[in-house]
Design a protein around this motif. Structure first.
Motif: not given
Length: 185
Positions: A18-20, A61-63, A94-96
């Motif tokens: 997400m950062e790079n 799964e987390h999403s 969401s990052p997911e």
């Protein structure tokens, strides 16, 4: 070694991507971000591709983790609730979801990612928590899961194109009405 270490390595991977971006990801950066060691990394993952595969499955799964079906409500209402959940997740950026779309786009560019993506097909479509609930609670078949997966991916793209929740919900209803009718649940 604890599962917490593995989770830390996966979360560090998500944060770094997400950062790079995906291309700048290295094992050393992941280890440093997770405050872990190479030994820990190689205990859980054989290489960076293995880590990415696990990160994708974790992100999927987390999403879905905050969504649950209400077995007391009809199938159609649960499908509508799932659409609202997808809209909510997309507006929260969401990052997911980002990880999943990055992986999919990388699969178009890189044959090894494509092969890994294909190898994960069953895990992605049939074995996530929402699919398991659909199968258990509403007894949908596997073909239906593949069909709804196609609908969800297209819908998530539209969640990026529209900001109006009413428009998105209308699109979701149009997409899922044939699904609900065909399932006869």
């Amino acid at each position: 070694m604890s599962n917490k270490t593995k989770q830390s390595l996966i979360q560090a991977t998500i944060d770094l991507i997400m950062e790079n971006g995906l291309e700048r990801l290295t094992i050393n950066k992941v280890i440093k971000k997770a405050e872990s060691s190479k030994g820990s990394f190689y205990y859980y993952f054989s290489n960076i591709d293995d880590l990415m595969k696990e990160t994708f499955l974790y992100a999927l799964e987390h999403s879905l983790i905050d969504f649950s079906y209400n077995p007391d409500k009809p199938f159609k209402e649960n499908i509508l609730s799932f659409g609202r959940y997808l809209i909510k997740m997309s507006t929260e950026k969401s990052p997911e979801h980002a990880i999943m779309f990055l992986w999919i786009s990388k699969s178009y560019q890189d044959e090894s990612y494509r092969r890994q993506f294909q190898e994960m097909r069953k895990q992605i479509i049939e074995e996530n928590s929402v699919s398991k609930d659909f199968q258990k609670v509403f007894q949908v078949d596997v073909e239906w899961l593949y069909f709804i997966d196609v609908v969800i991916i297209g819908f998530l793209v539209h969640c990026l194109l529209h900001d109006d929740e009413d428009i998105l919900l209308s699109i979701w209803k149009q997409l899922t009405n044939p699904i609900v009718y065909a399932s006869r649940v």
